[in-house]
Design a protein around this motif. Structure first.
Motif, PDB file in Angstrom:
ATOM      1  N   UNK A 158       0.828  -1.209   0.000  1.00  0.00           N
ATOM      2  CA  UNK A 158       0.000   0.000   0.000  1.00  0.00           C
ATOM      3  C   UNK A 158       0.859   1.255   0.000  1.00  0.00           C
ATOM      4  N   UNK A 159       1.912   1.274   0.820  1.00  0.00           N
ATOM      5  CA  UNK A 159       2.835   2.424   0.823  1.00  0.00           C
ATOM      6  C   UNK A 159       3.479   2.597  -0.550  1.00  0.00           C
ATOM      7  N   UNK A 160       3.881   1.482  -1.152  1.00  0.00           N
ATOM      8  CA  UNK A 160       4.507   1.543  -2.483  1.00  0.00           C
ATOM      9  C   UNK A 160       3.526   2.102  -3.508  1.00  0.00           C
ATOM     10  N   UNK A 161       2.277   1.634  -3.447  1.00  0.00           N
ATOM     11  CA  UNK A 161       1.252   2.127  -4.367  1.00  0.00           C
ATOM     12  C   UNK A 161       1.071   3.636  -4.199  1.00  0.00           C
ATOM     13  N   UNK A 162       0.984   4.081  -2.962  1.00  0.00           N
ATOM     14  CA  UNK A 162       0.810   5.512  -2.713  1.00  0.00           C
ATOM     15  C   UNK A 162       2.037   6.313  -3.124  1.00  0.00           C
ATOM     16  N   UNK A 163       3.215   5.753  -2.889  1.00  0.00           N
ATOM     17  CA  UNK A 163       4.447   6.434  -3.276  1.00  0.00           C
ATOM     18  C   UNK A 163       4.537   6.620  -4.779  1.00  0.00           C
ATOM     19  N   UNK A 164       4.055   5.601  -5.512  1.00  0.00           N
ATOM     20  CA  UNK A 164       4.087   5.658  -6.984  1.00  0.00           C
ATOM     21  C   UNK A 164       2.839   6.346  -7.548  1.00  0.00           C
ATOM     22  N   UNK A 165       1.917   6.769  -6.673  1.00  0.00           N
ATOM     23  CA  UNK A 165       0.660   7.389  -7.085  1.00  0.00           C
ATOM     24  C   UNK A 165      -0.168   6.497  -7.993  1.00  0.00           C
ATOM     25  N   UNK A 166      -0.221   5.216  -7.654  1.00  0.00           N
ATOM     26  CA  UNK A 166      -1.026   4.253  -8.399  1.00  0.00           C
ATOM     27  C   UNK A 166      -2.371   4.134  -7.679  1.00  0.00           C
ATOM     28  N   UNK A 167      -3.429   4.423  -8.370  1.00  0.00           N
ATOM     29  CA  UNK A 167      -4.778   4.353  -7.759  1.00  0.00           C
ATOM     30  C   UNK A 167      -5.367   3.024  -7.906  1.00  0.00           C
TER      31      UNK A 167
END
Length: 167
Positions: A158-167
């Motif tokens: 989840x942190x990685x997704x948010x860091x990469x701005x992947x929705x």
């Protein structure tokens, strides 16, 4: 020095006594000390927010203190033989996630990755599992530890997704 920062420093200071208690077979003492350290993790944030004691040093030290305590306790449990064989898989998963997210936070210092509610649940489950493991590798303790590892990987993704701005 604020009370909140003092609580964070207490968590770091409790790390060595917890690990020594694990290594010398004093499971009850290790569990009590680890429980006290876990309480400082919850108390420092509450104190900082309610007393308006949020400081830059506290914000930096808190996650470091968590990692020092949790990773050291896991190393102690591995050294004591409580965690071995297939139960090293969650150890590696948790260590990987903690180092990876720390690297993201450090390397992307301009990017804020605030703690999520699920990450707080993960921390709680992990502390409960580690306290239970101080008494030995019971089915319940190991099950909680595996659950903590799953939650750890989930929050890391989840942190990685948010860091990469992947929705």
């Amino acid at each position: 020095m604020t009370l909140a920062t003092g609580l964070t420093l207490a968590r770091i200071a409790l790390t060595l006594p917890v690990v020594l208690a694990i290594l010398f077979g004093f499971g009850l003492l290790a569990a009590i000390l680890l429980g006290m350290a876990a309480l400082t993790d919850f108390a420092d944030g509450w104190v900082a927010r309610t007393r308006n004691q949020v400081t830059p040093i506290g914000a930096v030290l808190d996650p470091i203190a968590d990692k020092i305590l949790n990773l050291s306790v896991m190393v102690g449990l591995v050294a004591a033989g409580t965690l071995s064989g297939p139960h090293l898989i969650p150890v590696f998963a948790i260590v990987f996630r903690e180092l990876f997210i720390s690297g993201l936070r450090e390397g992307g210092a301009q990017i804020k990755l605030p703690v999520t509610a699920l990450a707080k649940v993960k921390t709680t489950v992990q502390f409960i599992a580690l306290v239970a493991l101080c008494f030995g590798p019971s089915v319940i303790a190991l099950g909680l530890f595996w659950l903590a590892a799953v939650l750890t990987l989930w929050t890391g993704a989840d942190y990685m997704r948010r860091w990469l701005n992947i929705e």
